[in-house]
Design an enzyme around this catalytic site. Structure first.
Site, short mmCIF file in Angstrom:
data_model
loop_
_atom_site.label_atom_id
_atom_site.label_comp_id
_atom_site.label_asym_id
_atom_site.label_seq_id
_atom_site.Cartn_x
_atom_site.Cartn_y
_atom_site.Cartn_z
N HIS A 115 0.83 -1.21 0.00
CA HIS A 115 0.00 0.00 0.00
C HIS A 115 0.87 1.26 0.00
CE1 HIS A 115 -2.87 -2.87 2.18
NE2 HIS A 115 -3.58 -2.50 1.14
N VAL A 152 4.41 -5.61 -4.71
CA VAL A 152 5.46 -5.61 -3.67
C VAL A 152 5.39 -6.96 -2.95
CG1 VAL A 152 6.29 -4.52 -1.56
CG2 VAL A 152 5.39 -3.12 -3.43
N LYS A 175 -1.13 -6.36 -8.04
CA LYS A 175 -1.50 -7.50 -7.20
C LYS A 175 -2.92 -7.96 -7.50
CE LYS A 175 -1.71 -10.18 -3.47
NZ LYS A 175 -3.10 -10.11 -3.13
P1 AMP Z 1 -6.59 -3.74 -0.51
O1 AMP Z 1 -6.41 -2.97 0.75
O2 AMP Z 1 -6.14 -5.17 -0.42
O3 AMP Z 1 -7.96 -3.58 -1.12
O4 AMP Z 1 -5.58 -3.10 -1.56
C1 AMP Z 1 -5.60 -1.72 -1.83
C2 AMP Z 1 -4.71 -1.44 -3.01
O5 AMP Z 1 -3.38 -1.86 -2.72
C3 AMP Z 1 -5.14 -2.18 -4.28
O6 AMP Z 1 -4.95 -1.34 -5.41
C4 AMP Z 1 -4.20 -3.35 -4.30
O7 AMP Z 1 -3.97 -3.87 -5.58
C5 AMP Z 1 -2.93 -2.72 -3.75
N1 AMP Z 1 -2.04 -3.74 -3.21
C6 AMP Z 1 -2.36 -4.73 -2.34
N2 AMP Z 1 -1.30 -5.53 -2.12
C7 AMP Z 1 -0.30 -5.06 -2.90
C8 AMP Z 1 1.06 -5.46 -3.13
N3 AMP Z 1 1.59 -6.53 -2.54
N4 AMP Z 1 1.79 -4.72 -3.98
C9 AMP Z 1 1.26 -3.64 -4.61
N5 AMP Z 1 0.00 -3.21 -4.43
C10 AMP Z 1 -0.77 -3.90 -3.59
#
Ligand code: AMP
Length: 279
Positions: free
Chosen positions: A37, A176, A149
């Site tokens: 994030h 990441v 991701k």
């Molecule tokens: P989430 O909180 O899981 O809904 O993710 C919020 C944002 O962070 C989304 O755009 C995800 O794709 C991104 N995100 C989650 N995990 C990763 C990661 N490991 N690397 C890059 N972006 C991520």
């Protein structure tokens, strides 16, 4: 750093920034933040002079048998990480602020949401597109960053922005990973140490596929079979391993256009997703 709880205050704040000539960048999240994030926040800060992170565990994107109630939350820690990263505002509405009791309007993308997670999680992407449209109408971003991701989600949201003329520049940021290769995810906290170890078979399979692709392998079935076999050998239950076109998410027999190798697999009760862009 401001902590904003209402749509109206978010809109007023964003409009005030814009009057000062600041571009507004947004990172929508469900909280329980990790370095993935924060990498999105860094990208926003290169593109915009004001940065909003939304933290909202969106009930409408969870199925009835999914993990909404136990989704991990740590708002204090999230705020600390945002403050350290130079975020200007955290937008953290309660569900009742986002959804009136008689809420009845949905944004539905009808092509890219067909396969993969769209097929396995009915209603999921309707929840995602609707909430992101609402978050955009609250924070009024000029730029928004999403992670590769969640590759299908990013492609669906890019399509929504194009189709509905949201004036938002969409950026997809690299995945990441932990030092051992596991893709960072808020859901990794569900894994027991043993499951966590076995889950490495996902990223290891993607690494083998990347190497095979670099060596000239193009046959979709063979590339997918190897990834699947690695996950199953590690005791994972494969939900899908598929290679699809990055433009259309149509199935491809050979990787001769920009494609995505997408994986979803269960370790214990925890469903993990990961992917690799090919070409
Ligand atoms: P989430 O909180 O899981 O809904 O993710 C919020 C944002 O962070 C989304 O755009 C995800 O794709 C991104 N995100 C989650 N995990 C990763 C990661 N490991 N690397 C890059 N972006 C991520």
């Amino acid at each position: 750093m401001k902590i904003i709880r209402t749509v109206e205050e978010m809109q007023r704040t964003s409009q005030a920034w814009k009057r000062e000539g600041r571009r507004v960048g947004m990172v929508p999240t469900m909280g329980y933040l990790h370095a993935g994030h924060i990498s999105l926040v860094r990208i926003v800060k290169r593109e915009a002079e004001a940065c909003v992170v939304s933290i909202f565990v969106n009930p409408t994107q969870f199925g009835p048998a999914e993990d909404l109630a136990r989704y991990p939350r740590d708002f204090e820690r999230d705020c600390r990480l945002c403050r350290e990263a130079g975020v200007d505002a955290v937008f953290a509405p309660e569900p009742a602020e986002m959804y009136a009791p008689d809420y009845s309007t949905w944004v539905v993308e009808e092509a890219l949401t067909g396969p993969l997670c769209g097929e396995r999680r009915p209603g999921h992407f309707r929840g995602v597109t609707s909430v992101v449209a609402k978050l955009f109408n609250a924070a009024l971003p000029d730029v928004a960053v999403f992670g590769q991701k969640d590759a299908q989600q990013a492609l669906v949201l890019q399509r929504m922005v194009r189709d509905l003329n949201f004036p938002v520049k969409m950026i997809i940021a690299p995945i990441v990973r932990e030092a051992d290769g596991l893709a960072m995810s808020s859901r990794n906290v569900y894994l027991s140490p043993d499951e966590r170890l076995r889950a490495l078979s996902i990223s290891q399979g993607l690494d083998r596929a990347a190497a095979a692709f670099a060596g000239g392998a193009r046959d979709t079935a063979a590339l997918c079979a190897d990834v699947r076999a690695g996950i199953e050998a590690a005791g994972g239950r494969v939900d899908y391993v598929e290679i699809r076109s990055r433009g259309t998410l149509a199935a491809v027999a050979a990787v001769d256009e920009p494609s995505v190798l997408a994986v979803a697999a269960f370790f214990g009760k925890t469903r993990l997703i990961d992917n690799l862009f090919l070409g």
